[in-house]
Design a protein around this motif. Sequence first.
Motif, PDB file in Angstrom:
ATOM      1  N   ASP A  23       0.810  -1.209   0.000  1.00 46.28           N
ATOM      2  CA  ASP A  23       0.000   0.000   0.000  1.00 46.28           C
ATOM      3  C   ASP A  23       0.847   1.264   0.000  1.00 46.28           C
ATOM      4  O   ASP A  23       0.346   2.338  -0.248  1.00 46.28           O
ATOM      5  N   VAL A  24       2.143   1.153   0.332  1.00 46.34           N
ATOM      6  CA  VAL A  24       2.995   2.331   0.420  1.00 46.34           C
ATOM      7  C   VAL A  24       4.319   2.101  -0.318  1.00 46.34           C
ATOM      8  O   VAL A  24       5.383   2.184   0.274  1.00 46.34           O
ATOM      9  N   PRO A  25       4.265   1.794  -1.612  1.00 46.37           N
ATOM     10  CA  PRO A  25       5.494   1.461  -2.320  1.00 46.37           C
ATOM     11  C   PRO A  25       6.511   2.592  -2.333  1.00 46.37           C
ATOM     12  O   PRO A  25       7.708   2.354  -2.213  1.00 46.37           O
ATOM     13  N   GLY A  26       6.051   3.843  -2.468  1.00 47.37           N
ATOM     14  CA  GLY A  26       6.976   4.964  -2.484  1.00 47.37           C
ATOM     15  C   GLY A  26       7.687   5.108  -1.164  1.00 47.37           C
ATOM     16  O   GLY A  26       8.914   5.309  -1.104  1.00 47.37           O
ATOM     17  N   GLU A  27       6.943   5.018  -0.082  1.00 48.10           N
ATOM     18  CA  GLU A  27       7.520   5.126   1.249  1.00 48.10           C
ATOM     19  C   GLU A  27       8.477   3.975   1.520  1.00 48.10           C
ATOM     20  O   GLU A  27       9.561   4.172   2.094  1.00 48.10           O
ATOM     21  N   LEU A  28       8.101   2.785   1.120  1.00 50.20           N
ATOM     22  CA  LEU A  28       8.959   1.636   1.325  1.00 50.20           C
ATOM     23  C   LEU A  28      10.268   1.799   0.562  1.00 50.20           C
ATOM     24  O   LEU A  28      11.349   1.494   1.077  1.00 50.20           O
ATOM     25  N   THR A  29      10.185   2.280  -0.670  1.00 54.57           N
ATOM     26  CA  THR A  29      11.393   2.490  -1.467  1.00 54.57           C
ATOM     27  C   THR A  29      12.326   3.481  -0.783  1.00 54.57           C
ATOM     28  O   THR A  29      13.543   3.254  -0.689  1.00 54.57           O
ATOM     29  N   THR A  30      11.768   4.570  -0.277  1.00 52.71           N
ATOM     30  CA  THR A  30      12.583   5.569   0.415  1.00 52.71           C
ATOM     31  C   THR A  30      13.260   4.970   1.637  1.00 52.71           C
ATOM     32  O   THR A  30      14.450   5.193   1.886  1.00 52.71           O
ATOM     33  N   GLN A  31      12.510   4.180   2.392  1.00 54.34           N
ATOM     34  CA  GLN A  31      13.059   3.589   3.608  1.00 54.34           C
ATOM     35  C   GLN A  31      14.137   2.552   3.309  1.00 54.34           C
ATOM     36  O   GLN A  31      15.168   2.496   3.991  1.00 54.34           O
ATOM     37  N   LEU A  32      13.914   1.718   2.296  1.00 55.42           N
ATOM     38  CA  LEU A  32      14.916   0.713   1.961  1.00 55.42           C
ATOM     39  C   LEU A  32      16.144   1.342   1.315  1.00 55.42           C
ATOM     40  O   LEU A  32      17.269   0.881   1.533  1.00 55.42           O
ATOM     41  N   ASP A  33      15.954   2.386   0.518  1.00 55.47           N
ATOM     42  CA  ASP A  33      17.114   3.124  -0.001  1.00 55.47           C
ATOM     43  C   ASP A  33      17.968   3.641   1.156  1.00 55.47           C
ATOM     44  O   ASP A  33      19.201   3.557   1.128  1.00 55.47           O
ATOM     45  N   ALA A  34      17.299   4.180   2.184  1.00 59.18           N
ATOM     46  CA  ALA A  34      18.018   4.686   3.354  1.00 59.18           C
ATOM     47  C   ALA A  34      18.741   3.553   4.083  1.00 59.18           C
ATOM     48  O   ALA A  34      19.873   3.730   4.562  1.00 59.18           O
ATOM     49  N   GLN A  35      18.100   2.397   4.163  1.00 58.10           N
ATOM     50  CA  GLN A  35      18.727   1.261   4.847  1.00 58.10           C
ATOM     51  C   GLN A  35      19.968   0.800   4.103  1.00 58.10           C
ATOM     52  O   GLN A  35      21.004   0.502   4.723  1.00 58.10           O
ATOM     53  N   LEU A  36      19.895   0.720   2.778  1.00 57.71           N
ATOM     54  CA  LEU A  36      21.064   0.323   2.002  1.00 57.71           C
ATOM     55  C   LEU A  36      22.216   1.303   2.198  1.00 57.71           C
ATOM     56  O   LEU A  36      23.374   0.895   2.351  1.00 57.71           O
ATOM     57  N   GLN A  37      21.893   2.592   2.206  1.00 57.36           N
ATOM     58  CA  GLN A  37      22.939   3.589   2.398  1.00 57.36           C
ATOM     59  C   GLN A  37      23.539   3.477   3.800  1.00 57.36           C
ATOM     60  O   GLN A  37      24.761   3.567   3.986  1.00 57.36           O
ATOM     61  N   ALA A  38      22.664   3.254   4.792  1.00 62.91           N
ATOM     62  CA  ALA A  38      23.154   3.075   6.162  1.00 62.91           C
ATOM     63  C   ALA A  38      24.063   1.862   6.255  1.00 62.91           C
ATOM     64  O   ALA A  38      25.130   1.908   6.886  1.00 62.91           O
ATOM     65  N   ASN A  39      23.655   0.761   5.633  1.00 58.70           N
ATOM     66  CA  ASN A  39      24.478  -0.443   5.656  1.00 58.70           C
ATOM     67  C   ASN A  39      25.827  -0.199   4.993  1.00 58.70           C
ATOM     68  O   ASN A  39      26.869  -0.665   5.470  1.00 58.70           O
ATOM     69  N   ARG A  40      25.799   0.522   3.889  1.00 61.40           N
ATOM     70  CA  ARG A  40      27.058   0.772   3.179  1.00 61.40           C
ATOM     71  C   ARG A  40      28.013   1.578   4.056  1.00 61.40           C
ATOM     72  O   ARG A  40      29.209   1.281   4.131  1.00 61.40           O
ATOM     73  N   GLU A  41      27.485   2.597   4.726  1.00 59.54           N
ATOM     74  CA  GLU A  41      28.343   3.432   5.562  1.00 59.54           C
ATOM     75  C   GLU A  41      28.780   2.702   6.828  1.00 59.54           C
ATOM     76  O   GLU A  41      29.926   2.835   7.274  1.00 59.54           O
ATOM     77  N   ARG A  42      27.896   1.928   7.418  1.00 59.40           N
ATOM     78  CA  ARG A  42      28.234   1.197   8.642  1.00 59.40           C
ATOM     79  C   ARG A  42      29.327   0.168   8.420  1.00 59.40           C
ATOM     80  O   ARG A  42      30.258   0.033   9.211  1.00 59.40           O
ATOM     81  N   TYR A  43      29.169  -0.614   7.355  1.00 59.35           N
ATOM     82  CA  TYR A  43      30.003  -1.799   7.165  1.00 59.35           C
ATOM     83  C   TYR A  43      31.073  -1.633   6.092  1.00 59.35           C
ATOM     84  O   TYR A  43      31.887  -2.521   5.913  1.00 59.35           O
ATOM     85  N   GLY A  44      31.071  -0.510   5.381  1.00 57.56           N
ATOM     86  CA  GLY A  44      32.038  -0.316   4.316  1.00 57.56           C
ATOM     87  C   GLY A  44      31.796  -1.235   3.142  1.00 57.56           C
ATOM     88  O   GLY A  44      32.730  -1.824   2.593  1.00 57.56           O
ATOM     89  N   ILE A  45      30.527  -1.369   2.731  1.00 58.15           N
ATOM     90  CA  ILE A  45      30.175  -2.249   1.617  1.00 58.15           C
ATOM     91  C   ILE A  45      30.632  -1.622   0.305  1.00 58.15           C
ATOM     92  O   ILE A  45      30.403  -0.437   0.051  1.00 58.15           O
ATOM     93  N   ALA A  46      31.279  -2.430  -0.540  1.00 56.07           N
ATOM     94  CA  ALA A  46      31.752  -1.921  -1.832  1.00 56.07           C
ATOM     95  C   ALA A  46      30.563  -1.594  -2.739  1.00 56.07           C
ATOM     96  O   ALA A  46      30.340  -0.447  -3.124  1.00 56.07           O
ATOM     97  N   GLY A  47      29.784  -2.609  -3.083  1.00 60.59           N
ATOM     98  CA  GLY A  47      28.598  -2.428  -3.909  1.00 60.59           C
ATOM     99  C   GLY A  47      27.555  -3.448  -3.510  1.00 60.59           C
ATOM    100  O   GLY A  47      27.887  -4.518  -2.991  1.00 60.59           O
ATOM    101  N   GLN A  48      26.290  -3.136  -3.768  1.00 60.64           N
ATOM    102  CA  GLN A  48      25.227  -4.043  -3.333  1.00 60.64           C
ATOM    103  C   GLN A  48      24.007  -3.885  -4.217  1.00 60.64           C
ATOM    104  O   GLN A  48      23.741  -2.813  -4.777  1.00 60.64           O
ATOM    105  N   ALA A  49      23.278  -4.997  -4.341  1.00 66.80           N
ATOM    106  CA  ALA A  49      21.994  -5.016  -5.042  1.00 66.80           C
ATOM    107  C   ALA A  49      21.034  -5.823  -4.185  1.00 66.80           C
ATOM    108  O   ALA A  49      21.392  -6.890  -3.678  1.00 66.80           O
ATOM    109  N   VAL A  50      19.808  -5.310  -4.019  1.00 66.56           N
ATOM    110  CA  VAL A  50      18.857  -5.910  -3.086  1.00 66.56           C
ATOM    111  C   VAL A  50      17.493  -6.016  -3.747  1.00 66.56           C
ATOM    112  O   VAL A  50      17.078  -5.116  -4.496  1.00 66.56           O
ATOM    113  N   LEU A  51      16.798  -7.108  -3.454  1.00 69.70           N
ATOM    114  CA  LEU A  51      15.433  -7.300  -3.942  1.00 69.70           C
ATOM    115  C   LEU A  51      14.572  -7.834  -2.800  1.00 69.70           C
ATOM    116  O   LEU A  51      14.992  -8.716  -2.055  1.00 69.70           O
TER     117      LEU A  51
END
Length: 478
Positions: A23-51
């Motif tokens: 019901d909230v695809p736009g909001e979910l996308t924003t939140q998961l984009d933020a999570q990926l960025q947080a994970n990258r900064e926290r753990y030093g991830i080189a590159g990532q793809a998520v589904l």
Amino acid sequence: MYRTLAALLLCALAIALPASARDVPGELTTQLDAQLQANRERYGIAGQAVLVAHNGSVLYQGTSGERDPSTHAPATIDSIFAAQSVAKLLTSTLVMQLVEQDKVDLEAPASRYVQGLPIAWQEISLRDFLNHSSGIAEYYDRKGEHWVSKGYNGLAPDLAAALKVAGSAPMQFAPGSRVQYTQANYLVLTALLEAHYRKAYPAIARERILQPLKMTSTSWGVASVPAQRAAVPYIGKDGQLQPANEDPWPDYGWGHADLQTTVGDMNRLLQALATGKLVRTATLETLWQPQKLTGGGSNFFSTGWDTTRSDGYTQVGHDGGTRVRARLAYKGSLASGYWVFVYLTNGSARNVWSSTLVESTMAVAAPQEFPHAVLSERLIGYALDESTDATQAMRSWLRDSNGVPTGELERAINADGYAIRESFGARKALKVFALNSELYPESANAWDSLAECHAALGEKETADRLYAKSKALAKPSP
């Protein structure tokens, strides 16, 4: 930075999404984009793809970082990642097809189907090979930066030689008594499939899985991947990324390693399984039941699938080392609904375990469905939050609204503390263990874990005092 990220994610996790999140695809996308960025900064991830998908609908596909940091080429949804041991899911699926067709019996000795196995292996069941409970030894050891089979300069030259190397070593334990993850187990399964179909393993997997599902971006070996799509593997060393420079596996090892794939192709595989296109769902639900070990407890592998049961869900899948994980989660039965989570990376500076990454997306996509994942993510944020009021806020949330059953909370916090220690060190994890001991002051286990953390920091006097407290609490009442 950690405080800002923690505040952002705590806010995101406070929003309760509907179970499907559709019901909230736009909001979910924003939140998961933020999570990926947080994970990258926290753990030093080189590159990532998520589904993330629910009941056949893809709710989210996203990327961040670089598939090749040396050229700054960005990761994309079509980037092909080295998924390594996720290859075992293809092998397991092929074996499960034979089980369903009554062509093989999991309780029968694998030697019924594979000629020439070592004498000591003759009575080991097929199930024990699938579930890494066979007790057989490995077919190689680490020598410097390379894998070497005993008696060879590198890995054994062919499947028969590799099985002979493993068979020449003593049994590690009685079959079915415990678990030891061993690649040699899947060489036996490869031999079984090749004997049954009378063709090489890659041809079997292509004909029965890859081609029917149109998994056109899945193959084996780095050499099979177009350079313009390859996510170059990296590894963390002393908190910094460096090229992994991994040796390729021989083609006889492709039943257990060297899978190359995309998030889209892994979604196709898990969707096909969830809907009975490769194996009937009733068969899967039976085969994904835990194996009882004669040494006590249950095997965490079910027909080769890494299996956990949490929040009322059966969660099955596999990792590819620390870098990648594919997970399928369902409650009760696949017909009642299912989730798919695929998290592919090409490495991180902290070598963060892939289950932590997957659970971070579960926490955002469906917090009401997966409260244990939310707990894990909240505790990571808490461990990294340097603000003075973080502890009181965490205590209040744990007391009032965490969603994890009271009887499971202490153990869950403790397990998350160890995961945080692994990724961020003992100093960050100390906050979590200390909080657990405050919440459960009568728990010997909570004080023991806190003592262990102090010991890891070299604080012997404090550790000894806490170990003594734990020991006293563990004593039975007179």
